[in-house]
Scaffold this motif. Structure first.
Motif, PDB file in Angstrom:
ATOM      1  N   GLN A 128       0.833  -1.203   0.000  1.00  0.00           N
ATOM      2  CA  GLN A 128       0.000   0.000   0.000  1.00  0.00           C
ATOM      3  C   GLN A 128       0.871   1.259   0.000  1.00  0.00           C
ATOM      4  O   GLN A 128       0.594   2.244   0.677  1.00  0.00           O
ATOM      5  N   ASP A 129       1.925   1.212  -0.785  1.00  0.00           N
ATOM      6  CA  ASP A 129       2.858   2.327  -0.860  1.00  0.00           C
ATOM      7  C   ASP A 129       3.247   2.539  -2.316  1.00  0.00           C
ATOM      8  O   ASP A 129       3.553   1.588  -3.029  1.00  0.00           O
ATOM      9  N   THR A 130       3.224   3.780  -2.748  1.00  0.00           N
ATOM     10  CA  THR A 130       3.605   4.095  -4.121  1.00  0.00           C
ATOM     11  C   THR A 130       4.781   5.063  -4.143  1.00  0.00           C
ATOM     12  O   THR A 130       4.802   6.021  -4.904  1.00  0.00           O
ATOM     13  N   SER A 131       5.753   4.827  -3.287  1.00  0.00           N
ATOM     14  CA  SER A 131       6.976   5.617  -3.334  1.00  0.00           C
ATOM     15  C   SER A 131       8.120   4.716  -3.763  1.00  0.00           C
ATOM     16  O   SER A 131       8.103   3.514  -3.519  1.00  0.00           O
ATOM     17  N   ALA A 132       9.084   5.319  -4.432  1.00  0.00           N
ATOM     18  CA  ALA A 132      10.248   4.556  -4.861  1.00  0.00           C
ATOM     19  C   ALA A 132      11.428   5.500  -5.021  1.00  0.00           C
ATOM     20  O   ALA A 132      11.271   6.716  -5.141  1.00  0.00           O
ATOM     21  N   LEU A 133      12.577   4.902  -5.012  1.00  0.00           N
ATOM     22  CA  LEU A 133      13.816   5.640  -5.169  1.00  0.00           C
ATOM     23  C   LEU A 133      14.646   4.970  -6.250  1.00  0.00           C
ATOM     24  O   LEU A 133      14.838   3.755  -6.225  1.00  0.00           O
ATOM     25  N   LEU A 134      15.089   5.770  -7.196  1.00  0.00           N
ATOM     26  CA  LEU A 134      16.041   5.302  -8.200  1.00  0.00           C
ATOM     27  C   LEU A 134      17.421   5.752  -7.740  1.00  0.00           C
ATOM     28  O   LEU A 134      17.610   6.915  -7.386  1.00  0.00           O
ATOM     29  N   ILE A 135      18.366   4.825  -7.728  1.00  0.00           N
ATOM     30  CA  ILE A 135      19.716   5.151  -7.293  1.00  0.00           C
ATOM     31  C   ILE A 135      20.679   4.883  -8.442  1.00  0.00           C
ATOM     32  O   ILE A 135      20.725   3.789  -8.990  1.00  0.00           O
ATOM     33  N   TYR A 136      21.406   5.923  -8.793  1.00  0.00           N
ATOM     34  CA  TYR A 136      22.398   5.832  -9.861  1.00  0.00           C
ATOM     35  C   TYR A 136      23.729   6.331  -9.314  1.00  0.00           C
ATOM     36  O   TYR A 136      23.881   7.529  -9.071  1.00  0.00           O
ATOM     37  N   SER A 137      24.675   5.417  -9.115  1.00  0.00           N
ATOM     38  CA  SER A 137      26.002   5.881  -8.719  1.00  0.00           C
ATOM     39  C   SER A 137      26.596   6.721  -9.846  1.00  0.00           C
ATOM     40  O   SER A 137      27.406   7.601  -9.615  1.00  0.00           O
ATOM     41  N   GLU A 138      26.145   6.455 -11.058  1.00  0.00           N
ATOM     42  CA  GLU A 138      26.490   7.286 -12.212  1.00  0.00           C
ATOM     43  C   GLU A 138      25.190   7.807 -12.823  1.00  0.00           C
ATOM     44  O   GLU A 138      24.518   7.105 -13.563  1.00  0.00           O
ATOM     45  N   PHE A 139      24.826   9.031 -12.469  1.00  0.00           N
ATOM     46  CA  PHE A 139      23.607   9.661 -12.968  1.00  0.00           C
ATOM     47  C   PHE A 139      23.612   9.741 -14.486  1.00  0.00           C
ATOM     48  O   PHE A 139      22.573   9.739 -15.129  1.00  0.00           O
ATOM     49  N   SER A 140      24.794   9.768 -15.061  1.00  0.00           N
ATOM     50  CA  SER A 140      24.898   9.841 -16.517  1.00  0.00           C
ATOM     51  C   SER A 140      24.247   8.629 -17.191  1.00  0.00           C
ATOM     52  O   SER A 140      23.746   8.746 -18.308  1.00  0.00           O
TER      53      SER A 140
END
Length: 169
Positions: A38-50
């Motif tokens: 019942q949660d619609t949050s997420a995190l994208l993690i990019y050690s290289e944002f490029s």
């Protein structure tokens, strides 16, 4: 980025969205989180944002970029017709944590991203490549108590909002 990831893993082990996504894959991820937690949050993690910026240059990723922009703004509801079903998400939230050298960032995004699009929704902590090199900065040893303290803050044990909350990195 490693520190933030380690802290967040202590709070919620399922928060992290896969980084290689199609728009449908992202919506499936959110739908699964909504059904399971019942949660619609997420995190994208990019050690290289490029790598994310390079992904946006692919044709299929243009829709993904638009979905990310919408989720970053936390709409009250998001509906979309998929091939086999309709997906409906309540207040989908997206945060992105990434690292990139300033020299690369200037050339990676289109002008419209700098003038009010994608990059206006990001906080940048600038650095240069020499400051980011492992030889220059070393690998600091972080005590486990620091990870625990930050995780407790996110869990609401010190009077702050508990996870999930719309964290913007």
């Amino acid at each position: 980025i490693d520190f933030a990831t380690a802290v967040l893993n202590k709070v919620d082990t399922d928060f992290r969205a896969p980084t290689e996504l199609t728009p449908e894959g992202m919506l499936d991820f959110y739908g699964s989180r909504q059904n399971k937690m019942q949660d619609t949050s997420a995190l994208l993690i990019y050690s290289e944002f490029s790598s994310l910026l390079m992904q946006f240059k692919r044709q299929y990723a243009q829709m993904l970029r638009n979905v990310m922009l919408e989720f970053y703004d936390v709409p009250p509801e998001y509906k979309r017709q998929l091939k086999k079903s309709i997906i409906s998400l309540a207040q989908p939230r997206l945060s992105i944590l990434g690292g990139i050298a300033t020299e690369l960032l200037a050339d990676m995004g289109p002008t419209e991203d700098w003038l009010g699009g994608f990059f206006s929704r990001c906080v940048f902590i600038p650095s240069d490549r020499t400051a980011l090199s492992t030889e220059k900065r070393g690998n600091p040893i972080v005590p486990e108590s620091d990870y625990e303290m930050c995780a407790n803050l996110l869990n609401g044990t010190h009077g702050v909002p508990s996870w999930p909350c719309s964290l913007k990195f």
